[in-house]
Write a protein that holds these residues in place. Structure first.
Motif, PDB file in Angstrom:
ATOM      1  N   THR A 150       0.801  -1.223   0.000  1.00 32.59           N
ATOM      2  CA  THR A 150       0.000   0.000   0.000  1.00 32.59           C
ATOM      3  C   THR A 150       0.832   1.270   0.000  1.00 32.59           C
ATOM      4  O   THR A 150       0.300   2.344  -0.242  1.00 32.59           O
ATOM      5  N   ARG A 163      -8.292  -6.215  -4.027  1.00 24.55           N
ATOM      6  CA  ARG A 163      -7.952  -6.970  -2.825  1.00 24.55           C
ATOM      7  C   ARG A 163      -8.381  -8.430  -3.003  1.00 24.55           C
ATOM      8  O   ARG A 163      -9.294  -8.725  -3.776  1.00 24.55           O
ATOM      9  N   GLU A 165      -8.768 -12.183  -0.536  1.00 22.74           N
ATOM     10  CA  GLU A 165      -8.607 -12.900   0.727  1.00 22.74           C
ATOM     11  C   GLU A 165      -7.476 -13.914   0.549  1.00 22.74           C
ATOM     12  O   GLU A 165      -7.542 -14.785  -0.317  1.00 22.74           O
ATOM     13  N   TYR A 203       4.486  -7.976   2.745  1.00 23.38           N
ATOM     14  CA  TYR A 203       3.224  -7.371   3.172  1.00 23.38           C
ATOM     15  C   TYR A 203       2.746  -7.980   4.496  1.00 23.38           C
ATOM     16  O   TYR A 203       2.319  -7.263   5.417  1.00 23.38           O
ATOM     17  N   TYR A 204       2.805  -9.314   4.591  1.00 24.23           N
ATOM     18  CA  TYR A 204       2.284  -9.982   5.781  1.00 24.23           C
ATOM     19  C   TYR A 204       3.304 -10.095   6.909  1.00 24.23           C
ATOM     20  O   TYR A 204       2.937 -10.470   8.031  1.00 24.23           O
ATOM     21  N   TRP A 207       2.428  -8.181  10.144  1.00 21.66           N
ATOM     22  CA  TRP A 207       1.219  -8.747  10.762  1.00 21.66           C
ATOM     23  C   TRP A 207       1.550 -10.064  11.462  1.00 21.66           C
ATOM     24  O   TRP A 207       1.106 -10.312  12.586  1.00 21.66           O
ATOM     25  N   HIS A 211       1.411 -10.789  15.674  1.00 26.14           N
ATOM     26  CA  HIS A 211       0.529 -11.778  16.301  1.00 26.14           C
ATOM     27  C   HIS A 211       1.264 -13.053  16.713  1.00 26.14           C
ATOM     28  O   HIS A 211       0.626 -14.017  17.159  1.00 26.14           O
ATOM     29  N   PRO A 261      -5.511 -14.754  14.929  1.00 29.61           N
ATOM     30  CA  PRO A 261      -6.538 -14.209  14.027  1.00 29.61           C
ATOM     31  C   PRO A 261      -6.348 -14.717  12.595  1.00 29.61           C
ATOM     32  O   PRO A 261      -5.336 -15.329  12.273  1.00 29.61           O
ATOM     33  N   PRO A 263      -5.783 -13.961   8.526  1.00 31.25           N
ATOM     34  CA  PRO A 263      -5.020 -12.933   7.806  1.00 31.25           C
ATOM     35  C   PRO A 263      -5.935 -11.857   7.214  1.00 31.25           C
ATOM     36  O   PRO A 263      -7.043 -12.162   6.744  1.00 31.25           O
ATOM     37  N   PRO A 264      -5.512 -10.602   7.233  1.00 33.73           N
ATOM     38  CA  PRO A 264      -6.291  -9.545   6.580  1.00 33.73           C
ATOM     39  C   PRO A 264      -6.199  -9.677   5.063  1.00 33.73           C
ATOM     40  O   PRO A 264      -5.340 -10.396   4.552  1.00 33.73           O
ATOM     41  N   PRO A 265      -7.081  -9.005   4.319  1.00 29.54           N
ATOM     42  CA  PRO A 265      -7.015  -9.075   2.852  1.00 29.54           C
ATOM     43  C   PRO A 265      -5.670  -8.579   2.336  1.00 29.54           C
ATOM     44  O   PRO A 265      -5.034  -7.706   2.927  1.00 29.54           O
TER      45      PRO A 265
END
Length: 306
Positions: A150, A163, A165, A203-204, A207, A211, A261, A263-265
């Motif tokens: 982003t 986006r 999933e 990107y991930y 995140w 977590h 959790p 993963p976000p998009p």
């Protein structure tokens, strides 16, 4: 005094990129042509504009003042083309970089739609890992990259195009508990990932660290097709695009592995330099938004079934 736009353009990119060769790559011409235009510009203005230093080109005092004017001139040209000229005319050849997932899904539709709407616009696709594409963008080997992420720095314009999933998946034959896995439990199973250079991993990464996801045994591949086969064979857990792999889930070849959790998009963006001074890249980004679709096409479905 006869100063041309091509001379100002050559000067601007040679100085900002600190190299005749990099500017030549950017403008699709030769290094000698860049040097010739700068020399002609210096003769026309009667001043030296650049110092040839070991680390690259550095503007003189006069060159620094001209740099601002050259930038204004290129912006003015784009404004003239948009407001007075043929506003719908988008022409030229541009190299665009895409990831393998895009190449397997909507790249063909993007090229088809651009050709239909802008016949004078030609695109040359380059398929590679996301971080490799960004390296090519920085080196001016490509004009635009479409990849996960982003924000790529203040020097770049980033336009979200879509986006998807991106969920944990595994073969039903892999012995996994029928409940959401906690982040620390992923260390108990092999994890399959795309090789270093994947923008998705970049990107991930934050995140996952936030977590507490930990992977003890990781297998890497630079091919999404190989990653699919290895996952279906039950060799580990992968994080895969739901839209593209939905047919494999429906056929019972894969299952979604829930986590706490989830993963976000995954956000895909068109990235190009702020100083591109061309409407064509905005057009490519806009059309990418329209055609972005990560579902597997009918030809891919037939091949997968066979």
């Amino acid at each position: 005094m006869n100063v041309t736009f091509k001379q100002l353009e050559a000067f601007y990119f040679s100085v900002t990129l600190a190299s005749f060769s990099a500017a030549a790559t950017k403008l699709h011409t030769t290094q000698s042509a860049m040097s010739k235009r700068i020399n002609e510009l210096e003769q026309a203005l009667g001043v030296q504009l650049v110092h040839r230093m070991p680390k690259g080109l550095v503007p003189t005092h006069a060159g620094s003042r001209l740099l601002i004017l050259a930038q204004d001139a290129m912006r003015l040209r784009e404004r003239i083309a948009a407001e007075v000229g043929q506003a719908d005319e988008v022409a030229g050849t541009y190299r665009i970089g895409v990831t393998e997932l895009i190449a397997l899904t909507w790249l063909t539709e993007l090229i088809r739609e651009l050709k239909r709407r802008y016949p004078a616009l030609q695109v040359e696709p380059v398929v590679d890992a996301g971080m490799n594409l960004f390296d090519d963008l920085e080196a001016n080997k490509i004009d635009l990259a479409i990849l996960p992420g982003t924000f790529w720095g203040d020097a770049y314009k980033t336009v979200e195009v879509g986006r998807v999933e991106d969920l944990w998946m595994a073969s039903p034959r892999l012995a996994l508990p029928d409940r959401p896995l906690k982040p620390e439990e992923f260390a108990d199973y092999p994890v399959l990932e795309q090789s270093v250079g994947s923008a998705k991993n970049t990107y991930y990464g934050p995140w996952r660290r936030e977590h507490g996801f930990r992977f003890r045994k990781v297998f890497l591949t630079n091919s999404l097709t190989v990653l699919r086969e290895l996952t279906i064979e039950g060799l580990g857990i992968s994080q895969l695009a739901l839209d593209y792999f939905a047919p494999d889930i429906e056929r019972g070849l894969l299952r979604v592995v829930r986590s706490e959790p989830m993963p976000p998009p995954l956000v895909y963006s068109a990235v190009f330099r702020n100083d591109a001074f061309t409407r064509a890249l905005d057009v490519i980004a806009e059309v990418s938004q329209r055609v972005c679709d990560f579902r597997r096409g009918p030809h891919d479905l037939a091949a997968a079934a066979s």
